[in-house]
Design a protein around this motif. Structure first.
Motif, mmCIF file in Angstrom:
data_model
loop_
_atom_site.group_PDB
_atom_site.id
_atom_site.type_symbol
_atom_site.label_atom_id
_atom_site.label_comp_id
_atom_site.label_asym_id
_atom_site.label_seq_id
_atom_site.Cartn_x
_atom_site.Cartn_y
_atom_site.Cartn_z
ATOM 1 N N HIS A 311 0.835 -1.205 0.000
ATOM 2 C CA HIS A 311 0.000 0.000 0.000
ATOM 3 C C HIS A 311 0.870 1.256 0.000
ATOM 4 O O HIS A 311 0.656 2.175 -0.805
ATOM 5 C CB HIS A 311 -0.914 -0.009 1.225
ATOM 6 N N ALA A 312 1.861 1.292 0.883
ATOM 7 C CA ALA A 312 2.691 2.497 1.017
ATOM 8 C C ALA A 312 3.548 2.739 -0.216
ATOM 9 O O ALA A 312 3.769 3.887 -0.619
ATOM 10 C CB ALA A 312 3.574 2.381 2.260
ATOM 11 N N VAL A 313 4.030 1.662 -0.832
ATOM 12 C CA VAL A 313 4.945 1.831 -1.960
ATOM 13 C C VAL A 313 4.219 2.364 -3.193
ATOM 14 O O VAL A 313 4.857 2.872 -4.124
ATOM 15 C CB VAL A 313 5.667 0.497 -2.270
ATOM 16 N N GLN A 314 2.883 2.282 -3.212
ATOM 17 C CA GLN A 314 2.135 2.884 -4.318
ATOM 18 C C GLN A 314 2.405 4.386 -4.409
ATOM 19 O O GLN A 314 2.481 4.948 -5.503
ATOM 20 C CB GLN A 314 0.636 2.644 -4.135
ATOM 21 N N PHE A 315 2.539 5.032 -3.257
ATOM 22 C CA PHE A 315 2.805 6.471 -3.253
ATOM 23 C C PHE A 315 4.161 6.766 -3.894
ATOM 24 O O PHE A 315 4.314 7.742 -4.632
ATOM 25 C CB PHE A 315 2.775 7.015 -1.823
ATOM 26 N N LEU A 316 5.142 5.914 -3.598
ATOM 27 C CA LEU A 316 6.474 6.106 -4.170
ATOM 28 C C LEU A 316 6.461 5.839 -5.671
ATOM 29 O O LEU A 316 7.076 6.583 -6.448
ATOM 30 C CB LEU A 316 7.471 5.186 -3.467
ATOM 31 N N ARG A 317 5.772 4.789 -6.093
ATOM 32 C CA ARG A 317 5.672 4.494 -7.529
ATOM 33 C C ARG A 317 5.077 5.693 -8.275
ATOM 34 O O ARG A 317 5.580 6.105 -9.326
ATOM 35 C CB ARG A 317 4.783 3.268 -7.753
ATOM 36 N N HIS A 318 3.991 6.220 -7.727
ATOM 37 C CA HIS A 318 3.334 7.352 -8.378
ATOM 38 C C HIS A 318 4.250 8.565 -8.447
ATOM 39 O O HIS A 318 4.398 9.203 -9.499
ATOM 40 C CB HIS A 318 2.053 7.726 -7.629
ATOM 41 N N ASP A 319 4.869 8.903 -7.321
ATOM 42 C CA ASP A 319 5.704 10.103 -7.289
ATOM 43 C C ASP A 319 6.895 9.981 -8.231
ATOM 44 O O ASP A 319 7.312 10.971 -8.852
ATOM 45 C CB ASP A 319 6.190 10.369 -5.864
ATOM 46 N N LEU A 320 7.447 8.782 -8.347
ATOM 47 C CA LEU A 320 8.554 8.587 -9.288
ATOM 48 C C LEU A 320 8.112 8.877 -10.719
ATOM 49 O O LEU A 320 8.835 9.530 -11.482
ATOM 50 C CB LEU A 320 9.090 7.156 -9.183
ATOM 51 N N LEU A 321 6.938 8.403 -11.074
ATOM 52 C CA LEU A 321 6.421 8.666 -12.422
ATOM 53 C C LEU A 321 6.218 10.162 -12.645
ATOM 54 O O LEU A 321 6.645 10.718 -13.667
ATOM 55 C CB LEU A 321 5.096 7.926 -12.630
ATOM 56 N N ARG A 322 5.593 10.814 -11.690
ATOM 57 C CA ARG A 322 5.268 12.231 -11.886
ATOM 58 C C ARG A 322 6.521 13.099 -11.889
ATOM 59 O O ARG A 322 6.673 13.993 -12.719
ATOM 60 C CB ARG A 322 4.284 12.699 -10.806
ATOM 61 N N ILE A 323 7.432 12.837 -10.960
ATOM 62 C CA ILE A 323 8.652 13.640 -10.882
ATOM 63 C C ILE A 323 9.552 13.382 -12.084
ATOM 64 O O ILE A 323 10.278 14.273 -12.538
ATOM 65 C CB ILE A 323 9.384 13.350 -9.554
ATOM 66 N N SER A 324 9.476 12.169 -12.628
ATOM 67 C CA SER A 324 10.277 11.844 -13.812
ATOM 68 C C SER A 324 9.721 12.476 -15.079
ATOM 69 O O SER A 324 10.351 12.406 -16.134
ATOM 70 C CB SER A 324 10.347 10.321 -13.995
ATOM 71 N N GLY A 325 8.538 13.075 -14.987
ATOM 72 C CA GLY A 325 7.940 13.722 -16.150
ATOM 73 C C GLY A 325 6.960 12.856 -16.912
ATOM 74 O O GLY A 325 6.423 13.283 -17.938
#
Length: 433
Positions: A311-325
């Motif tokens: 559950h928690a790692v979903q936030f990291l997956r999402h943020d990586l995508l968004r910050i990566s552009g």
């Protein structure tokens, strides 16, 4: 529209939601959408701290270890002299947690951590400093796990320490060469993946999110994904190992029963009484783990930890995508994981911000179809008093869907316990006129 009591805004809910989204957390001009683990204040704090960082040496690792450990050991020695059930062993002192006094920061047991961290964050000798910060986090986590932290003072201290590390790692990402940055992030990732954090998913993911600072540049982005993959592999191995150990124990118990005088068929019948323990839902496991981990087997504890991490790692997956552009991929990730309340809220916010009202209406239908009782977490109650139904109402208002709104308000008025009768009367009248 005149409702008989002055002008009434028939788009009030749509306007309120739009205003909240465009002026709150759910809006981000930095990465075209909200982030969960990344916060612009990390970068601001990193830049503000640059004036205090200089090319000065830090304590070597063995000295840092001694400085951190001594106050901790003094704390346990003091407890040993106070607690009658304390026992000295070859490796230290063993004290039943139930007999320990509640830990307090005033004990100064973590003063060595303060000293080492203060020394490290003032230096631009990145690898030496990060090595000491990693040691500080690891030893603090282990210490907090061994004291009676009933008031969560130790836990809160650890959370603040992790934020300090994140700020420093942002400075590393912004200023160190890529090779140094990769080595530094690997040290923090190693600590995040050790046994002290496997049962604390959110803190583990917070440490792994140090990689977000590296995701903003093409030549260091892969470091962030390496950290993520390391964390995922660690938790998968942890859960698998616990499961295999449990299965081995089950096999041993089964053999013991079958060698008894009772028939094998009877043994199987008795064992079936315990099969329900293995079929607990993820929600049940998490609830029991929060209530009292002692209620769970090692296998179930590991599974609960895996569920919390997933559950928690979903936030990291999402943020990586968004910050990566990868904006479209980040939005798709939010939509695909709409049964997670924060992710669903964030996608709704994206649709509201872009005024894609029909898409929002379709999304509300999707959420409530797959999880009828899903609540909102990122919108305050005063903005969405009816949870997802308020979001549906806003979309219908913006689209001018008169008949559906009238039916909605009539249904609310038919509900004897609805607390907003007067307001719904006004809304109904406004759309009937």
């Amino acid at each position: 529209m005149d409702s008989g009591q002055g002008s009434f805004n028939r788009r009030q809910d749509a306007d309120d939601l739009t205003d909240y989204v465009n002026n709150g957390w759910l809006s981000s001009n930095e990465f075209e959408g909200p982030t969960f683990l990344w916060n612009h204040m990390i970068r601001e704090a990193s830049r503000e701290g640059s004036d205090q960082r200089n090319d000065v040496p830090v304590a070597n690792l063995s000295d840092a270890d001694t400085v951190i450990n001594m106050p901790m050991q003094w704390y346990f020695d003091a407890l040993a002299s106070m607690v009658p059930t304390a026992e000295r062993t070859d490796t230290g002192v063993e004290i039943p947690r139930i007999d320990m006094p509640t830990f307090s920061l005033d004990s100064q047991a973590l003063s060595g951590v303060d000293a080492v961290v203060g020394n490290a964050v003032a230096s631009t000798r990145w690898l030496d400093a990060v090595g000491n910060l990693a040691e500080a986090v690891e030893m603090t986590a282990r210490f907090v796990g061994n004291v009676a932290d009933r008031d969560n003072e130790g836990f809160d201290y650890l959370k603040d320490l992790i934020q300090t590390v994140r700020v420093y790692m942002d400075a590393v990402a912004c200023n160190a060469d890529p090779m140094t940055g990769e080595q530094a992030l690997r040290m923090i990732t190693q600590v995040a993946c050790n046994e002290d954090f496997r049962l604390n998913a959110m803190q583990m993911v917070e440490l792994l999110s140090c990689g977000l600072s590296f995701a903003q540049w093409d030549d260091t982005r892969m470091f962030a994904y390496d950290a993520l993959n390391k964390g995922i592999a660690t938790m998968s191995d942890f859960a698998s190992s616990a499961s295999m150990l449990s299965n081995s124990a089950d096999d041993s118990n089964s053999r013991d029963i079958q060698t008894d005088s009772q028939p094998v068929a009877q043994a199987k019948t008795d064992l079936s009484l315990f099969e329900d323990d293995d079929s607990l839902s993820a929600e049940d496991l998490n609830n029991l783990a929060m209530l009292d981990p002692a209620l769970l087997s090692e296998k179930e504890i590991a599974q609960a930890a895996q569920n919390q991490f997933d559950h928690a790692v979903q936030f990291l997956r999402h943020d990586l995508l968004r910050i990566s552009g990868d904006i479209d991929e980040a939005d798709r990730f939010l939509r695909d994981n709409h049964t997670s309340e924060p992710l669903a809220d964030a996608y709704a916010a994206r649709l509201i911000a872009s005024e894609r009202w029909q898409d929002l209406l379709n999304f509300v239908d999707l959420v409530l179809r797959d999880k009828p009782n899903q609540v909102t977490m990122m919108f305050p109650e005063e903005v969405v008093p009816y949870e997802w139904e308020t979001i549906r109402e806003a979309a219908l208002e913006a689209l001018g869907r008169r008949d559906e709104l009238i039916a909605m308000y009539q249904e609310r008025l038919d509900d004897t316990y609805d607390p907003n009768t007067a307001l719904n009367h006004l809304k109904l009248q406004a759309w009937q006129d």
